[in-house]
Design a protein around this motif. Structure first.
Motif, PDB file in Angstrom:
ATOM      1  N   PRO A  49       0.818  -1.218   0.000  1.00  0.00           N
ATOM      2  CA  PRO A  49       0.000   0.000   0.000  1.00  0.00           C
ATOM      3  C   PRO A  49       0.850   1.266   0.000  1.00  0.00           C
ATOM      4  N   VAL A  50       0.209   2.360  -0.393  1.00  0.00           N
ATOM      5  CA  VAL A  50       0.846   3.671  -0.378  1.00  0.00           C
ATOM      6  C   VAL A  50      -0.187   4.685   0.112  1.00  0.00           C
ATOM      7  N   VAL A  51       0.269   5.639   0.911  1.00  0.00           N
ATOM      8  CA  VAL A  51      -0.626   6.678   1.424  1.00  0.00           C
ATOM      9  C   VAL A  51      -0.732   7.798   0.401  1.00  0.00           C
ATOM     10  N   THR A  52      -1.963   8.161   0.019  1.00  0.00           N
ATOM     11  CA  THR A  52      -2.216   9.249  -0.914  1.00  0.00           C
ATOM     12  C   THR A  52      -3.103  10.287  -0.239  1.00  0.00           C
ATOM     13  N   GLY A  65      -6.405   8.711   0.528  1.00  0.00           N
ATOM     14  CA  GLY A  65      -6.485   7.553   1.398  1.00  0.00           C
ATOM     15  C   GLY A  65      -5.404   6.541   1.065  1.00  0.00           C
ATOM     16  N   VAL A  66      -5.464   5.388   1.715  1.00  0.00           N
ATOM     17  CA  VAL A  66      -4.472   4.334   1.489  1.00  0.00           C
ATOM     18  C   VAL A  66      -4.861   3.553   0.232  1.00  0.00           C
ATOM     19  N   GLN A 100      -3.796   0.660  -2.914  1.00  0.00           N
ATOM     20  CA  GLN A 100      -2.985  -0.531  -3.196  1.00  0.00           C
ATOM     21  C   GLN A 100      -3.453  -1.177  -4.495  1.00  0.00           C
ATOM     22  N   GLU A 137      -8.588   2.375   0.457  1.00  0.00           N
ATOM     23  CA  GLU A 137      -9.043   1.980   1.795  1.00  0.00           C
ATOM     24  C   GLU A 137      -9.712   0.600   1.748  1.00  0.00           C
TER      25      GLU A 137
END
Length: 240
Positions: free
Chosen positions: A62-65, A68-69, A71, A128
Motif C-alpha cells: 500500500p501507499v498513502v495518498t 487515502g491508502v 494498493q 481503503e
C-alpha cells in the motif's frame, strides 16, 4: 502541470530547469529500440515459467495518498469479472476501452494477460480496501507501443479506468496516477520512465496525466487510435 519547486525557482534557475527538461525530452524521443530487441525480449516468461517481467506487482504493498491508502491487487477472474465488466459497460468508458458487452468479452481480455507471457498485469486499485479502479501495468518496451514510438529497456506503461462516475472529474485520477507511477519507480529500479498513451480525444485523461507529473512528448499513431505519448521520467520525478 503543478510543480511547486519550479514555480518557486528564481528566473535563472527556472530557465536552467526548463532547458534541462527540454534536453531530456529530446533525448527521449531520439531513442528507439530495434525490433530485434523487442522480438528477443518477447520470449521472456513471467514468474510462473521464468523471470517476472514486472517485479511482482502484487507485492508492491500500500501507499498513502491524499485520498487515502491505495494498493494494487492483481485481478482474479473468478472474483473480479462481474465488477470489471460493469465498469467496461459504462458508456463513458466503452468509447475508449471498447470492451463493452457480456462478461465473456472482458474475461477473454483478462485471461489473455493473466495467462500470456507476463508483459502485462491487470489489477484492481483498492482505496481503503474498496475496489474503485482498474489498471494494466505493462512493459511498454515489449508492447506494440514500442513499434510506433521511442522506447527504452524496462519502460513501464499504465492504463487506468476509474470505475464509478462519482470518482471522476474531481482530481482523483491525477492522485492515483502519481501514486502508481511512484510505485513503479520505487519497485522497478531498472525502469527509468513510466509511459502512457491515452487517446487524443480523451482530454480529461490527458489533463490527469499532466497534473500527475507526466509530460506530453508526442502524438503517436497506434493501430487502434491516435494517442498522446505521456512520459514521467525518473530524473524529473521530484520536479513535476
Amino acid at each position: 502541470m503543478p510543480a511547486a519547486d519550479i514555480r518557486a525557482a528564481t528566473p535563472a534557475a527556472s530557465e536552467t530547469t526548463h532547458a534541462t527538461h527540454a534536453a531530456d525530452v529530446e533525448e527521449t524521443l531520439e531513442l528507439r529500440l530495434p525490433f530485434e530487441y523487442l522480438d528477443a525480449l518477447a520470449d521472456e516468461r513471467p514468474a510462473t515459467g521464468g523471470e517476472d517481467l514486472l517485479d511482482h506487482v502484487g507485492e508492491w504493498g500500500p501507499v498513502v495518498t491524499p485520498a487515502g491508502v491505495f494498493q494494487l491487487a492483481p485481478v482474479s477472474v473468478e472474483r473480479d469479472l462481474t465488477l470489471v465488466t460493469r465498469w467496461m459497460n459504462d458508456p463513458a468508458v466503452e468509447a475508449f476501452w471498447e470492451l463493452a458487452g457480456p462478461e465473456a468479452v472482458v474475461e477473454e481480455h483478462l485471461r489473455h494477460q493473466l495467462h500470456g507471457d507476463g508483459r502485462s498485469v491487470p489489477c484492481l486499485g483498492l482505496m481503503e480496501g474498496t475496489p474503485m479502479s482498474y489498471w494494466e501495468i505493462y512493459r511498454a518496451d515489449l508492447d506494440e507501443l514500442a513499434r510506433h514510438a521511442p522506447a527504452r529497456p524496462h519502460d513501464t506503461g499504465l492504463h487506468l479506468l476509474v470505475g464509478d462516475a462519482s470518482d471522476r472529474g474531481r482530481g482523483l485520477g491525477s492522485v492515483l496516477l502519481r501514486a502508481v507511477a511512484d510505485l513503479v519507480l520505487d519497485h522497478r529500479p531498472a525502469c527509468a520512465r513510466v509511459l502512457a498513451e491515452p487517446d487524443l480525444r480523451n482530454t480529461s485523461s490527458i489533463a490527469a496525466f499532466l497534473n500527475a507529473g507526466f509530460v506530453f512528448c508526442a502524438e503517436v499513431d497506434l493501430p487502434t487510435k491516435r494517442a498522446a505519448l505521456m512520459v514521467r521520467d525518473r530524473t524529473l520525478r521530484h520536479l513535476l
